[in-house]
Design an enzyme around this catalytic site. Structure first.
Site, PDB file in Angstrom:
ATOM      1  N   LYS A   1       3.652 -25.032   0.952  1.00 10.82           N
ATOM      2  CA  LYS A   1       2.467 -24.176   0.842  1.00 10.82           C
ATOM      3  C   LYS A   1       1.237 -24.850   1.461  1.00 10.82           C
ATOM      4  O   LYS A   1       0.522 -24.252   2.261  1.00 10.82           O
ATOM      5  CB  LYS A   1       2.169 -23.843  -0.643  1.00 10.82           C
ATOM      6  CG  LYS A   1       3.332 -23.182  -1.360  1.00 10.82           C
ATOM      7  CD  LYS A   1       3.016 -22.866  -2.818  1.00 10.82           C
ATOM      8  CE  LYS A   1       2.730 -24.065  -3.685  1.00 10.82           C
ATOM      9  NZ  LYS A   1       3.892 -24.953  -3.915  1.00 10.82           N
TER      10      LYS A   1
ATOM     11  N   ARG B   1       0.299 -18.563 -10.640  1.00 12.06           N
ATOM     12  CA  ARG B   1       1.496 -19.334 -10.948  1.00 12.06           C
ATOM     13  C   ARG B   1       2.135 -18.867 -12.245  1.00 12.06           C
ATOM     14  O   ARG B   1       3.153 -19.399 -12.646  1.00 12.06           O
ATOM     15  CB  ARG B   1       1.038 -20.764 -11.144  1.00 12.06           C
ATOM     16  CG  ARG B   1       1.847 -21.803 -10.444  1.00 12.06           C
ATOM     17  CD  ARG B   1       1.075 -23.080 -10.715  1.00 12.06           C
ATOM     18  NE  ARG B   1       1.755 -24.243 -10.358  1.00 12.06           N
ATOM     19  CZ  ARG B   1       1.530 -24.924  -9.236  1.00 12.06           C
ATOM     20  NH1 ARG B   1       0.695 -24.482  -8.341  1.00 12.06           N
ATOM     21  NH2 ARG B   1       2.155 -26.034  -9.032  1.00 12.06           N
TER      22      ARG B   1
ATOM     23  N   ARG C   1       6.443 -37.616   0.853  1.00  9.32           N
ATOM     24  CA  ARG C   1       5.141 -36.961   1.094  1.00  9.32           C
ATOM     25  C   ARG C   1       4.005 -37.984   1.043  1.00  9.32           C
ATOM     26  O   ARG C   1       3.957 -38.855   0.192  1.00  9.32           O
ATOM     27  CB  ARG C   1       4.876 -35.878   0.051  1.00  9.32           C
ATOM     28  CG  ARG C   1       3.438 -35.346   0.177  1.00  9.32           C
ATOM     29  CD  ARG C   1       3.214 -34.028  -0.444  1.00  9.32           C
ATOM     30  NE  ARG C   1       3.464 -33.994  -1.859  1.00  9.32           N
ATOM     31  CZ  ARG C   1       3.361 -32.879  -2.587  1.00  9.32           C
ATOM     32  NH1 ARG C   1       3.024 -31.743  -2.002  1.00  9.32           N
ATOM     33  NH2 ARG C   1       3.611 -32.903  -3.873  1.00  9.32           N
TER      34      ARG C   1
ATOM     35  N   ARG D   1       0.941 -38.914  -4.113  1.00  6.60           N
ATOM     36  CA  ARG D   1       0.440 -38.229  -5.308  1.00  6.60           C
ATOM     37  C   ARG D   1       1.093 -38.765  -6.578  1.00  6.60           C
ATOM     38  O   ARG D   1       2.286 -39.062  -6.588  1.00  6.60           O
ATOM     39  CB  ARG D   1       0.709 -36.717  -5.174  1.00  6.60           C
ATOM     40  CG  ARG D   1      -0.500 -35.966  -4.664  1.00  6.60           C
ATOM     41  CD  ARG D   1      -0.221 -34.543  -4.334  1.00  6.60           C
ATOM     42  NE  ARG D   1       0.412 -33.778  -5.406  1.00  6.60           N
ATOM     43  CZ  ARG D   1       0.654 -32.480  -5.324  1.00  6.60           C
ATOM     44  NH1 ARG D   1       0.306 -31.803  -4.234  1.00  6.60           N
ATOM     45  NH2 ARG D   1       1.242 -31.837  -6.308  1.00  6.60           N
TER      46      ARG D   1
ATOM     47  N   ARG E   1       8.564 -30.354 -12.709  1.00  6.41           N
ATOM     48  CA  ARG E   1       7.778 -29.300 -12.047  1.00  6.41           C
ATOM     49  C   ARG E   1       8.684 -28.174 -11.547  1.00  6.41           C
ATOM     50  O   ARG E   1       8.311 -26.997 -11.592  1.00  6.41           O
ATOM     51  CB  ARG E   1       6.970 -29.897 -10.889  1.00  6.41           C
ATOM     52  CG  ARG E   1       5.800 -30.746 -11.390  1.00  6.41           C
ATOM     53  CD  ARG E   1       5.298 -31.714 -10.340  1.00  6.41           C
ATOM     54  NE  ARG E   1       4.757 -31.074  -9.179  1.00  6.41           N
ATOM     55  CZ  ARG E   1       4.634 -31.671  -7.989  1.00  6.41           C
ATOM     56  NH1 ARG E   1       5.023 -32.925  -7.826  1.00  6.41           N
ATOM     57  NH2 ARG E   1       4.113 -31.025  -6.977  1.00  6.41           N
TER      58      ARG E   1
HETATM   59  P1  AP5 Z   1       3.551 -29.461   0.883  1.00  8.87           P
HETATM   60  O1  AP5 Z   1       3.038 -28.603   1.979  1.00  8.87           O
HETATM   61  O2  AP5 Z   1       2.653 -30.477   0.304  1.00  8.87           O
HETATM   62  O3  AP5 Z   1       4.188 -28.559  -0.260  1.00  8.87           O
HETATM   63  P2  AP5 Z   1       3.478 -27.684  -1.378  1.00  8.87           P
HETATM   64  O4  AP5 Z   1       4.259 -26.421  -1.496  1.00  8.87           O
HETATM   65  O5  AP5 Z   1       2.019 -27.576  -1.148  1.00  8.87           O
HETATM   66  O6  AP5 Z   1       3.810 -28.605  -2.637  1.00  8.87           O
HETATM   67  P3  AP5 Z   1       2.916 -29.080  -3.863  1.00  8.87           P
HETATM   68  O7  AP5 Z   1       3.672 -30.196  -4.533  1.00  8.87           O
HETATM   69  O8  AP5 Z   1       1.522 -29.347  -3.463  1.00  8.87           O
HETATM   70  O9  AP5 Z   1       3.005 -27.832  -4.760  1.00  8.87           O
HETATM   71  P4  AP5 Z   1       2.739 -27.735  -6.236  1.00  8.87           P
HETATM   72  O10 AP5 Z   1       2.676 -26.281  -6.352  1.00  8.87           O
HETATM   73  O11 AP5 Z   1       3.704 -28.373  -7.158  1.00  8.87           O
HETATM   74  O12 AP5 Z   1       1.434 -28.640  -6.456  1.00  8.87           O
HETATM   75  P5  AP5 Z   1      -0.049 -28.248  -6.688  1.00  8.87           P
HETATM   76  O13 AP5 Z   1      -0.884 -29.243  -6.041  1.00  8.87           O
HETATM   77  O14 AP5 Z   1      -0.253 -26.809  -6.419  1.00  8.87           O
HETATM   78  O15 AP5 Z   1       4.900 -30.165   1.434  1.00  8.87           O
HETATM   79  C1  AP5 Z   1       5.629 -31.084   0.650  1.00  8.87           C
HETATM   80  C2  AP5 Z   1       6.218 -32.158   1.572  1.00  8.87           C
HETATM   81  O16 AP5 Z   1       7.187 -31.581   2.431  1.00  8.87           O
HETATM   82  C3  AP5 Z   1       5.191 -32.827   2.503  1.00  8.87           C
HETATM   83  O17 AP5 Z   1       5.546 -34.169   2.668  1.00  8.87           O
HETATM   84  C4  AP5 Z   1       5.334 -32.039   3.821  1.00  8.87           C
HETATM   85  O18 AP5 Z   1       4.974 -32.814   4.948  1.00  8.87           O
HETATM   86  C5  AP5 Z   1       6.823 -31.721   3.808  1.00  8.87           C
HETATM   87  N1  AP5 Z   1       7.124 -30.443   4.443  1.00  8.87           N
HETATM   88  C6  AP5 Z   1       6.406 -29.283   4.377  1.00  8.87           C
HETATM   89  N2  AP5 Z   1       7.033 -28.305   5.070  1.00  8.87           N
HETATM   90  C7  AP5 Z   1       8.179 -28.868   5.566  1.00  8.87           C
HETATM   91  C8  AP5 Z   1       9.258 -28.356   6.362  1.00  8.87           C
HETATM   92  N3  AP5 Z   1       9.261 -27.070   6.782  1.00  8.87           N
HETATM   93  N4  AP5 Z   1      10.272 -29.196   6.680  1.00  8.87           N
HETATM   94  C9  AP5 Z   1      10.263 -30.498   6.253  1.00  8.87           C
HETATM   95  N5  AP5 Z   1       9.272 -31.038   5.508  1.00  8.87           N
HETATM   96  C10 AP5 Z   1       8.244 -30.226   5.160  1.00  8.87           C
HETATM   97  O19 AP5 Z   1      -0.157 -28.416  -8.277  1.00  8.87           O
HETATM   98  C11 AP5 Z   1      -0.101 -29.685  -8.899  1.00  8.87           C
HETATM   99  C12 AP5 Z   1      -0.234 -29.509 -10.409  1.00  8.87           C
HETATM  100  O20 AP5 Z   1      -1.521 -28.930 -10.712  1.00  8.87           O
HETATM  101  C13 AP5 Z   1       0.781 -28.577 -11.069  1.00  8.87           C
HETATM  102  O21 AP5 Z   1       1.980 -29.245 -11.381  1.00  8.87           O
HETATM  103  C14 AP5 Z   1       0.010 -28.115 -12.304  1.00  8.87           C
HETATM  104  O22 AP5 Z   1       0.034 -29.091 -13.314  1.00  8.87           O
HETATM  105  C15 AP5 Z   1      -1.416 -27.995 -11.783  1.00  8.87           C
HETATM  106  N6  AP5 Z   1      -1.717 -26.645 -11.256  1.00  8.87           N
HETATM  107  C16 AP5 Z   1      -2.000 -26.314  -9.965  1.00  8.87           C
HETATM  108  N7  AP5 Z   1      -2.191 -25.000  -9.838  1.00  8.87           N
HETATM  109  C17 AP5 Z   1      -2.022 -24.467 -11.077  1.00  8.87           C
HETATM  110  C18 AP5 Z   1      -2.072 -23.140 -11.585  1.00  8.87           C
HETATM  111  N8  AP5 Z   1      -2.323 -22.087 -10.782  1.00  8.87           N
HETATM  112  N9  AP5 Z   1      -1.839 -22.963 -12.905  1.00  8.87           N
HETATM  113  C19 AP5 Z   1      -1.592 -24.002 -13.736  1.00  8.87           C
HETATM  114  N10 AP5 Z   1      -1.525 -25.286 -13.310  1.00  8.87           N
HETATM  115  C20 AP5 Z   1      -1.741 -25.520 -11.990  1.00  8.87           C
HETATM  116 ZN    ZN Z   2       0.328 -28.303  -2.177  1.00 11.25          ZN
END
Ligand code: AP5
Ligand code: ZN
Length: 214
Positions: free
Chosen positions: A13, A88, A123, A156, A167
């Site tokens: 994402k 989410r 990552r 991270r 997660r």
């Molecule tokens: P990346 O692009 O970073 O993936 P992502 O989908 O953004 O993953 P996140 O871990 O950021 O998602 P998340 O939803 O768990 O975390 P968030 O920060 O929202 O890619 C991942 C890796 O893969 C990278 O190394 C990239 O280079 C590689 N990659 C990407 N595309 C690729 C491809 N096509 N092929 C190969 N490699 C690839 O949330 C963190 C925490 O915050 C949550 O756990 C929760 O506690 C809290 N939180 C956030 N939002 C909410 C909400 N709305 N409600 C409640 N709690 C929340």
């Molecule tokens: Zn992300």
């Protein structure tokens, strides 16, 4: 254009949000990045959120909905935005609807859990910009450094394998129901729903996105 990016942790994402931001000139609203900024600033909310995030659980709907409403009201969101990691839960999606925030596209990135676990180990992130790298699949030009600023990249706190698995469990239980939610919204003519194969290389996923969004 108002877009929701939906997918498991590590589905890509944030990576594709950076691409779409550049292409369409709309801001990325990453609730995860907003929470990490609050942690860094040492706010009370940030400290409470950190405990929850380190366990791989979700921060309360009330806090998140408040953050997003405030962000969407800002001037730079007038022409649209990219929601990355929000909504989410069903209550978060309902809150958006109740607030009259409609979306044009909901894009699901489909990636199996085993691929995710392998990805997260490699990552590296640049917190100030939200740019995301992978040591093998999307490496920076200079090892360990952000391409544009030259700043050090970091790992991270929640990318430890145990936390990633927690997660993923939370995703399947609380976020995956949004697949049916937004598919139904699309059937009712309220938005378009697209499911992409997120296991393809980063550039190919970006190309497919550009084709479907125009
Ligand atoms: P990346 O692009 O970073 O993936 P992502 O989908 O953004 O993953 P996140 O871990 O950021 O998602 P998340 O939803 O768990 O975390 P968030 O920060 O929202 O890619 C991942 C890796 O893969 C990278 O190394 C990239 O280079 C590689 N990659 C990407 N595309 C690729 C491809 N096509 N092929 C190969 N490699 C690839 O949330 C963190 C925490 O915050 C949550 O756990 C929760 O506690 C809290 N939180 C956030 N939002 C909410 C909400 N709305 N409600 C409640 N709690 C929340
Ligand atoms: Zn992300």
């Amino acid at each position: 254009m108002r877009i929701i990016l939906l997918g498991a942790p590590g589905a890509g994402k944030g990576t594709q949000a950076q691409f779409l931001m550049g292409r369409y000139g709309i801001p990325q609203i990453s609730t995860g990045d907003m929470l990490r900024a609050a942690i860094k600033a040492g706010t009370e909310m940030g400290l409470a959120a950190k405990r929850v995030m380190d366990e791989g659980k979700l921060v309360s709907d009330d806090i998140i909905i408040g953050l997003v409403k405030e962000r969407i009201a800002q001037d730079d969101c007038e022409n649209g935005f990219l929601l990355d990691g929000f909504p989410r839960t069903i209550p978060q999606a309902d809150a958006m609807k109740e607030a009259g925030v409609n979306v044009d596209h909901c894009i699901e990135f489909d990636v199996p859990d085993d691929v995710i676990v392998e990805r997260m180990g490699g990552r590296r992130v640049h917190p100030a910009s939200g740019r995301v790298y992978h040591v093998v699949y999307n490496p920076p030009k200079v090892k360990g450094k952000d391409d544009e600023s030259g700043d050090d990249l970091i790992i991270r706190d929640d990318d430890k394998e145990d936390t990633v698995r927690a997660r993923l469990g939370v995703y399947h239980e609380q976020t995956e129901p949004l697949v049916s939610y937004y598919s139904a919204e699309a059937e009712a003519g309220n938005c378009q729903y697209h499911k992409l194969d997120g296991t393809k290389p980063v550039d190919e996923v970006s190309k497919e996105l550009a084709e479907l969004l125009g």
